[in-house]
Design a protein around this motif. Structure first.
Motif, short mmCIF file in Angstrom:
data_model
loop_
_atom_site.label_atom_id
_atom_site.label_comp_id
_atom_site.label_asym_id
_atom_site.label_seq_id
_atom_site.Cartn_x
_atom_site.Cartn_y
_atom_site.Cartn_z
N MET A 1 0.83 -1.17 0.00
CA MET A 1 0.00 0.00 0.00
C MET A 1 0.88 1.24 0.00
SD MET A 1 -1.45 0.17 3.93
CE MET A 1 -0.93 -1.44 4.48
N LEU A 2 0.41 2.29 -0.62
CA LEU A 2 1.11 3.57 -0.67
C LEU A 2 0.67 4.42 0.51
CD1 LEU A 2 2.83 5.71 -2.17
CD2 LEU A 2 0.72 6.34 -3.38
N LYS A 3 1.66 4.97 1.25
CA LYS A 3 1.35 5.83 2.39
C LYS A 3 2.28 7.04 2.35
CE LYS A 3 -0.10 4.23 6.26
NZ LYS A 3 -1.51 4.50 6.22
N PHE A 4 1.86 8.10 3.02
CA PHE A 4 2.65 9.32 3.11
C PHE A 4 2.94 9.61 4.57
CE2 PHE A 4 0.31 9.47 -0.81
CZ PHE A 4 1.27 9.86 -1.71
N GLY A 5 4.16 10.04 4.87
CA GLY A 5 4.52 10.31 6.25
C GLY A 5 5.69 11.25 6.35
N VAL A 6 6.28 11.31 7.55
CA VAL A 6 7.37 12.24 7.87
C VAL A 6 8.51 11.45 8.52
CG1 VAL A 6 7.99 14.28 9.22
CG2 VAL A 6 5.70 14.10 8.21
N ILE A 7 9.73 11.69 8.07
CA ILE A 7 10.90 11.03 8.64
C ILE A 7 11.10 11.50 10.08
CG2 ILE A 7 13.43 10.83 8.52
CD1 ILE A 7 12.13 9.36 6.24
N THR A 8 11.25 10.53 11.00
CA THR A 8 11.47 10.87 12.41
C THR A 8 12.86 10.48 12.91
OG1 THR A 8 10.57 8.77 13.17
CG2 THR A 8 9.02 10.62 12.98
N GLU A 9 13.50 9.53 12.24
CA GLU A 9 14.81 9.04 12.67
C GLU A 9 15.52 8.47 11.45
OE1 GLU A 9 16.47 5.22 15.20
OE2 GLU A 9 14.52 6.03 15.73
N ILE A 10 16.83 8.69 11.36
CA ILE A 10 17.62 8.17 10.24
C ILE A 10 18.82 7.41 10.78
CG2 ILE A 10 19.02 8.75 8.22
CD1 ILE A 10 17.32 11.28 7.94
N ASP A 11 19.06 6.22 10.22
CA ASP A 11 20.27 5.45 10.52
C ASP A 11 21.12 5.50 9.25
OD1 ASP A 11 22.24 3.47 10.79
OD2 ASP A 11 20.97 2.29 12.13
N MET A 12 22.04 6.47 9.20
CA MET A 12 22.85 6.69 8.00
C MET A 12 23.69 5.47 7.62
SD MET A 12 22.21 9.81 7.01
CE MET A 12 23.52 10.72 6.25
N ASP A 13 24.22 4.76 8.61
CA ASP A 13 25.07 3.60 8.33
C ASP A 13 24.31 2.49 7.62
OD1 ASP A 13 27.31 4.81 9.47
OD2 ASP A 13 26.88 3.98 11.45
N LYS A 14 23.04 2.31 7.97
CA LYS A 14 22.23 1.25 7.38
C LYS A 14 21.42 1.72 6.18
CE LYS A 14 21.68 -1.36 11.66
NZ LYS A 14 20.71 -1.83 12.67
N GLY A 15 21.33 3.04 5.97
CA GLY A 15 20.51 3.56 4.88
C GLY A 15 19.03 3.34 5.15
N MET A 16 18.64 3.49 6.41
CA MET A 16 17.26 3.23 6.81
C MET A 16 16.72 4.38 7.65
SD MET A 16 17.65 -0.79 7.78
CE MET A 16 15.97 -1.33 7.48
N ALA A 17 15.40 4.45 7.75
CA ALA A 17 14.78 5.51 8.54
C ALA A 17 13.43 5.04 9.08
CB ALA A 17 14.58 6.76 7.68
N ARG A 18 12.94 5.76 10.08
CA ARG A 18 11.59 5.54 10.61
C ARG A 18 10.69 6.66 10.09
NH1 ARG A 18 11.76 1.68 14.64
NH2 ARG A 18 13.80 1.48 15.65
N VAL A 19 9.45 6.31 9.83
CA VAL A 19 8.48 7.27 9.30
C VAL A 19 7.26 7.32 10.21
CG1 VAL A 19 7.01 7.83 7.32
CG2 VAL A 19 9.25 6.77 6.95
N ARG A 20 6.83 8.54 10.54
CA ARG A 20 5.57 8.71 11.29
C ARG A 20 4.47 8.97 10.28
NH1 ARG A 20 2.46 12.74 12.98
NH2 ARG A 20 3.95 14.37 12.48
N PHE A 21 3.38 8.21 10.42
CA PHE A 21 2.22 8.37 9.56
C PHE A 21 1.17 9.14 10.34
CE2 PHE A 21 4.34 4.41 8.25
CZ PHE A 21 4.69 4.78 6.96
N PRO A 22 1.03 10.44 10.08
CA PRO A 22 0.16 11.28 10.90
C PRO A 22 -1.31 10.88 10.88
CG PRO A 22 1.13 12.56 9.10
CD PRO A 22 1.69 11.19 9.04
N ASP A 23 -1.78 10.29 9.77
CA ASP A 23 -3.20 9.90 9.71
C ASP A 23 -3.54 8.79 10.69
OD1 ASP A 23 -1.60 8.23 8.13
OD2 ASP A 23 -3.26 7.67 6.83
N GLU A 24 -2.53 7.98 11.08
CA GLU A 24 -2.75 6.89 12.03
C GLU A 24 -1.98 7.13 13.34
OE1 GLU A 24 -1.60 3.35 10.03
OE2 GLU A 24 -2.99 3.69 8.38
#
Length: 78
Positions: free
Chosen positions: A1-24
């Motif tokens: 599913m396609l969702k839209f959110g905002v980056i809250t945390e980035i792990d530069m070494d792993k190339g990963m991030a956490r996203v907050r989905f404001p609608d939920e």
């Protein structure tokens, strides 16, 4: 599913991030950030905390990938 959110945390070494989905009002697991290439020539990702992003997730919302950053009403291209 396609969702839209905002980056809250980035792990530069792993190339990963956490996203907050404001609608939920939930925050994702660490998700990989899509880049144009990742073998011998490495690509960095210009996504910063508080960036608006689009994400593709599986039906459970546990696995997915951050596709990229997007503009919004407050953060316009011009």
């Amino acid at each position: 599913m396609l969702k839209f959110g905002v980056i809250t945390e980035i792990d530069m070494d792993k190339g990963m991030a956490r996203v907050r989905f404001p609608d939920e009002d939930i925050v994702s697991n660490l998700l990989p950030i899509s880049v144009p290439f990742s073998k011998e020539d490495k690509a960095s990702f210009p996504i910063a905390i508080n960036s608006d992003v689009w994400v593709i997730l599986d039906e459970s919302g546990a696995y997915g990938v951050i596709g990229g950053a997007i503009y919004n009403a407050k953060n316009k291209m011009q």
